[in-house]
Design a protein around this motif. Structure first.
Motif, PDB file in Angstrom:
ATOM      1  N   LYS A  35      -1.788   2.910 -10.950  1.00 35.59           N
ATOM      2  CA  LYS A  35      -1.930   2.087  -9.689  1.00 35.59           C
ATOM      3  C   LYS A  35      -2.218   0.600 -10.107  1.00 35.59           C
ATOM      4  O   LYS A  35      -1.503  -0.240  -9.509  1.00 35.59           O
ATOM      5  CB  LYS A  35      -3.148   2.632  -8.627  1.00 35.59           C
ATOM      6  CG  LYS A  35      -3.177   1.681  -7.509  1.00 35.59           C
ATOM      7  CD  LYS A  35      -3.987   2.548  -6.601  1.00 35.59           C
ATOM      8  CE  LYS A  35      -4.174   1.470  -5.292  1.00 35.59           C
ATOM      9  NZ  LYS A  35      -5.478   1.963  -4.360  1.00 35.59           N
TER      10      LYS A  35
ATOM     11  N   THR B 171       1.110   3.844  -3.103  1.00 33.46           N
ATOM     12  CA  THR B 171       0.897   5.629  -2.739  1.00 33.46           C
ATOM     13  C   THR B 171       2.082   6.036  -3.435  1.00 33.46           C
ATOM     14  O   THR B 171       1.936   7.333  -4.078  1.00 33.46           O
ATOM     15  CB  THR B 171       0.609   5.842  -1.481  1.00 33.46           C
ATOM     16  OG1 THR B 171      -0.461   4.964  -0.931  1.00 33.46           O
ATOM     17  CG2 THR B 171       0.605   7.187  -1.276  1.00 33.46           C
TER      18      THR B 171
ATOM     19  N   ASP C 131       0.839  -1.314  -0.009  1.00 28.93           N
ATOM     20  CA  ASP C 131      -0.132  -0.079  -0.103  1.00 28.93           C
ATOM     21  C   ASP C 131       0.901   1.248   0.001  1.00 28.93           C
ATOM     22  O   ASP C 131       0.477   2.425  -0.740  1.00 28.93           O
ATOM     23  CB  ASP C 131      -0.913  -0.013   1.537  1.00 28.93           C
ATOM     24  CG  ASP C 131      -2.163  -1.022   1.173  1.00 28.93           C
ATOM     25  OD1 ASP C 131      -2.502  -1.410  -0.141  1.00 28.93           O
ATOM     26  OD2 ASP C 131      -2.666  -1.389   2.046  1.00 28.93           O
TER      27      ASP C 131
END
Length: 213
Positions: A149, A140, A136
């Protein structure tokens, strides 16, 4: 001019070395004239994602130091980093495995975004207490530099993608007898080992320009 930089994202001197190089390139107005390629190197490829152990404890065990001695050593590194505008937070730093971060950097290079991503990863680890093995966190950072992403997620979900490229860099480091990082190789002929001073980078770059022009 081609500059190869072997480094690891948990190496405090690698972030400093990168900053020294960046400043030297700016001083010589060469920032847009060079191709910098990040070469993967893992100081501890067997380390788990995160054990909960802090930098002080890790340093103390590795070098058989007291916690006070380890803290003093880290404080000296902090002071060196601050001189070039880097603010290391060793209290919140999370020692971790860097394989996925290196794999992502390989992918980012194909998009021309490896410089931006590398800076984000270094900053996350050293200044923001980011766990740079956490997917994660990495996703980011990818988003912050404009990497789609879903594509980054696909890479992180498959441990084989770009792993061979990372291993190849490390094998090349062994062939070159690189025993510590950062390690810079310029045009495959000139070498700057370690996080040398900005002045050293400037002088070496000037020498290369003279000898290759």
């Amino acid at each position: 001019m081609k500059i190869e930089m072997w480094s690891d994202y948990v190496c405090p001197f690698c972030y400093m070395g990168k900053r020294h190089l960046d400043i030297a390139l700016q001083e010589l107005h060469l920032t847009d004239e060079v191709d910098i390629e990040f070469k993967s190197y893992q100081l501890n490829p067997e380390i788990p994602a995160y054990s909960g152990e802090g930098m002080q404890e890790l340093l103390s065990k590795k070098y058989n130091l007291t916690l006070e001695e380890a803290e003093n050593n880290l404080r000296e590194v902090q002071e060196r980093a601050e001189k070039v505008g880097l603010y290391y937070d060793f209290e919140d730093m999370k020692p971790t495995n860097t394989l996925d971060a290196h794999r992502l950097t390989k992918y980012a290079r194909t998009l021309g975004k490896d410089q931006a991503l590398a800076e984000k990863i270094f900053k996350s680890y050293f200044e923001k207490g980011g766990l740079i093995s956490d997917h994660d966190e990495l996703l980011t950072l990818c988003k912050d530099v404009g990497i789609v992403k879903s594509q980054a997620y696909e890479l992180l979900s498959d441990p084989n993608i770009y792993q061979e490229e990372v291993r190849r860099d490390m094998a090349q480091a062994e062939e070159l007898k690189i025993q510590s990082v950062p390690f810079f190789r310029i045009n495959q002929d000139y070498v700057i080992p370690g996080s040398e001073s900005i002045e050293t980078f400037v002088l070496m770059l000037q020498k290369i320009i003279r000898e290759t022009s």
